[in-house]
Scaffold this active site. Sequence first.
Site, short mmCIF file in Angstrom:
data_model
loop_
_atom_site.label_atom_id
_atom_site.label_comp_id
_atom_site.label_asym_id
_atom_site.label_seq_id
_atom_site.Cartn_x
_atom_site.Cartn_y
_atom_site.Cartn_z
N PHE A 149 1.09 -1.19 0.10
CA PHE A 149 -0.22 -0.08 0.15
C PHE A 149 0.63 1.28 -0.08
O PHE A 149 0.35 2.33 -0.53
CB PHE A 149 -0.85 0.17 1.44
CG PHE A 149 -0.37 0.50 2.73
CD1 PHE A 149 -0.05 1.66 2.99
CD2 PHE A 149 0.21 -0.47 3.25
CE1 PHE A 149 0.64 2.07 3.87
CE2 PHE A 149 1.02 -0.15 4.65
CZ PHE A 149 0.84 1.29 4.77
N LYS A 173 -1.35 -7.08 -9.13
CA LYS A 173 -2.31 -7.28 -8.39
C LYS A 173 -1.82 -6.04 -7.20
O LYS A 173 -0.78 -6.48 -6.34
CB LYS A 173 -1.91 -8.63 -7.63
CG LYS A 173 -3.41 -9.10 -6.92
CD LYS A 173 -4.01 -8.10 -5.76
CE LYS A 173 -3.07 -8.33 -4.66
NZ LYS A 173 -3.61 -7.41 -3.37
N GLU A 176 -4.99 -3.50 -2.03
CA GLU A 176 -6.56 -3.48 -2.02
C GLU A 176 -6.92 -2.19 -1.09
O GLU A 176 -8.02 -1.71 -1.25
CB GLU A 176 -7.06 -4.74 -1.41
CG GLU A 176 -6.77 -5.11 0.10
CD GLU A 176 -5.49 -5.53 0.21
OE1 GLU A 176 -4.75 -5.52 -0.62
OE2 GLU A 176 -5.34 -6.38 1.25
N SER A 226 5.13 -7.12 3.35
CA SER A 226 5.79 -7.14 4.58
C SER A 226 6.58 -8.62 4.56
O SER A 226 6.42 -9.54 3.51
CB SER A 226 4.76 -7.66 5.80
OG SER A 226 3.80 -8.28 5.14
N CYS A 281 9.52 1.69 3.62
CA CYS A 281 10.37 0.68 3.85
C CYS A 281 11.76 1.32 4.07
O CYS A 281 12.81 0.47 4.44
CB CYS A 281 10.26 -0.25 2.94
SG CYS A 281 11.08 0.07 1.29
N GLU A 379 8.88 -4.54 13.28
CA GLU A 379 8.62 -3.52 12.42
C GLU A 379 7.50 -2.72 12.78
O GLU A 379 6.49 -3.15 12.89
CB GLU A 379 8.54 -3.93 10.77
CG GLU A 379 8.46 -2.62 9.74
CD GLU A 379 8.21 -2.89 8.33
OE1 GLU A 379 7.70 -3.96 8.13
OE2 GLU A 379 8.71 -2.35 7.56
P1 NAD Z 1 1.43 -6.61 3.19
O1 NAD Z 1 2.39 -7.75 3.02
O2 NAD Z 1 0.47 -6.69 3.97
O3 NAD Z 1 0.84 -6.79 1.46
C1 NAD Z 1 1.49 -6.66 0.46
C2 NAD Z 1 0.84 -7.38 -0.76
O4 NAD Z 1 0.28 -8.81 -0.31
C3 NAD Z 1 -0.64 -6.68 -0.88
O5 NAD Z 1 -0.79 -6.66 -2.33
C4 NAD Z 1 -1.46 -7.59 -0.15
O6 NAD Z 1 -2.75 -7.66 -1.05
C5 NAD Z 1 -0.82 -8.86 -0.32
N1 NAD Z 1 -1.25 -9.91 1.04
C6 NAD Z 1 -1.43 -9.43 1.99
N2 NAD Z 1 -1.57 -10.54 2.79
C7 NAD Z 1 -1.49 -11.61 2.09
C8 NAD Z 1 -1.61 -12.85 2.34
N3 NAD Z 1 -2.07 -13.31 3.68
N4 NAD Z 1 -1.30 -13.85 1.44
C9 NAD Z 1 -1.29 -13.56 0.07
N5 NAD Z 1 -1.11 -12.14 -0.13
C10 NAD Z 1 -1.21 -11.21 0.62
O7 NAD Z 1 2.27 -5.25 3.17
P2 NAD Z 1 1.60 -3.77 3.05
O8 NAD Z 1 1.05 -3.59 4.39
O9 NAD Z 1 0.74 -3.59 2.02
O10 NAD Z 1 2.91 -2.90 2.91
C11 NAD Z 1 3.69 -2.49 4.03
C12 NAD Z 1 5.13 -3.48 4.12
O11 NAD Z 1 5.66 -3.54 2.93
C13 NAD Z 1 6.18 -3.15 5.38
O12 NAD Z 1 6.40 -4.37 5.86
C14 NAD Z 1 7.35 -2.59 4.35
O13 NAD Z 1 8.38 -2.63 4.93
C15 NAD Z 1 7.21 -3.24 3.25
N6 NAD Z 1 7.71 -2.71 2.20
C16 NAD Z 1 8.98 -3.05 1.63
C17 NAD Z 1 9.59 -2.59 0.59
C18 NAD Z 1 11.06 -2.85 0.21
O14 NAD Z 1 11.25 -2.48 -0.93
N7 NAD Z 1 11.69 -3.84 0.94
C19 NAD Z 1 8.95 -1.41 -0.16
C20 NAD Z 1 7.66 -0.82 0.47
C21 NAD Z 1 7.03 -1.72 1.54
#
Ligand code: NAD
Length: 494
Positions: A149, A173, A176, A226, A281, A379
């Site tokens: 997000f 994808k 959401e 994450s 991040c 985090e």
């Molecule tokens: P998230 O892991 O909750 O979601 C990321 C994606 O995975 C979304 O599209 C979501 O719909 C999907 N998703 C969520 N739960 C899922 C599940 N159980 N099974 C399958 N798909 C699932 O992350 P977020 O809250 O959207 O973003 C924040 C996180 O992203 C933080 O941990 C941040 O550090 C990380 N991030 C990392 C970088 C990097 O480059 N390392 C960059 C941006 C964000």
Amino acid sequence: MRRISHWIDGHIVEGTSGRSGVVWNPATGEQQAAVDFASAAEVDHAVAVAKAAGSAWRATNLSRRAEVMFHLRELVDANRKEIAAVLSSEHGKVLADALGEVARGLENIEFACGIPNLLKGGYSEQASTGIDVYSIKQPLGVVAGITPFNFPAMVPMWMFANALACGNTFILKPSEKDPSASLVMAELLKQAGLPDGCFNVVMGDKVAVDRILDHPDIAAISFVGSTPIARYIYETGTKNGKRVQALGGAKNHMLVLPDADLDMAADAAVSAAYGSAGERCMAVSVVLAIDTVADDLITKIAARIPNIKVGPASEPDNEMGPLITGEHRDKVAGYLAGAPAEGATIVVDGRQGAPADGFFLNPSLVDGVAPGMRCYDEEIFGPVLLITRVGSYDEGLRLINDNQYGNGTAIFTRDGGVARQFQYDVNVGMVGINVPVPVPVAYYSFGGWKASLFGDTHMYGPEGVNFYTRTKVVTSRWPDPSTSRVDLGFPQNR
Ligand code: NAD
């Protein structure tokens, strides 16, 4: 209620699964839209469309593919403000920050404009007598991106610009929580001349993700999110035979040495900790302050916090917006609630005085934090800056290297020799020397180490081109048929 649907084969396609999610306006706390959640069958349809579009797009010459990227570059540039407004309305980040996101995403499209040069192979004439050897880079086919997000425009651009320019077709994808930016990009790609079917967006949750992980026609997956989900994506995707790069979470430490300019270090820490409400991040989460300067540094950081203007993006002066959801805001506040019992001291408490509407939390500063405390070990992903006091450079370095994450780090010092040693010693993928958020420019590549990245390839830049292509090596000869004979020996150079 506004409805946000999929984009398949060059147009909006309304979802049929009957499932949907809430898109909030984080600045007011009200629902502003419902987003369709794709079923497995809807993902299958998008993949079939992408596959069908693939052969013609792969055959499209490099000049034409570059031309599409150049057009896209112009369109994104001309629509910066409109894209930023969409980002602000669903993510909550203030306009200046949203414009920065668009600018950093645009760099990746500019990089992809050079695709004819980037896809050059190697050629060795006369590798053996009368034999030439050359390598070519070919696209993988249908590839997918699953995005978080916090950068709803930039992170997709990290992926699709190179993926498409390399000749793949793409399934996105998006998160959401703020899905609309992906539809703006789909529309701009169409206007740029990308043929229908080459770029598709499926909205959704785990159901859509799991189908992407299983689908036999998806060759590769880029993921950012994450760490627990990144690990799951990597393990499941690779088990299913896909190429996967999965970037995870972070806990970025900034080490401030006694010789640093403390005002500059305080400015940098505040900017990098609270920009985008800490939902980056590459945000600085922990300042490692050497004991002799720790009190001064904390005083300087604390003095800057009341000047940060917190509020909705609709006020152009605001510098920090709300968090993404009420649930996330409460989770971040929970770390503050638990910190004193673990022995930390809250110097500035952001639970006080935040705007009442929406999902706001003011910037917080917590001192006396150490490994073993929940706020240190996990985090937080919010506007909370932790201070850990250390006795020496070595102790600070050890903490960074012991941390499970290895996304970004920074050192603040005036000693070039120590900075160089730090760059050599530190087990982190992206390092800043007097630079607090060292996000590499688009012609390098982005990626952390340890639990911040699963897979071998960093994202975007040269490594992105490698990720979205596979290399074929051709050995060729055009001999005089009269020299031909049977030879059962293993081929060797002659
Ligand atoms: P998230 O892991 O909750 O979601 C990321 C994606 O995975 C979304 O599209 C979501 O719909 C999907 N998703 C969520 N739960 C899922 C599940 N159980 N099974 C399958 N798909 C699932 O992350 P977020 O809250 O959207 O973003 C924040 C996180 O992203 C933080 O941990 C941040 O550090 C990380 N991030 C990392 C970088 C990097 O480059 N390392 C960059 C941006 C964000």
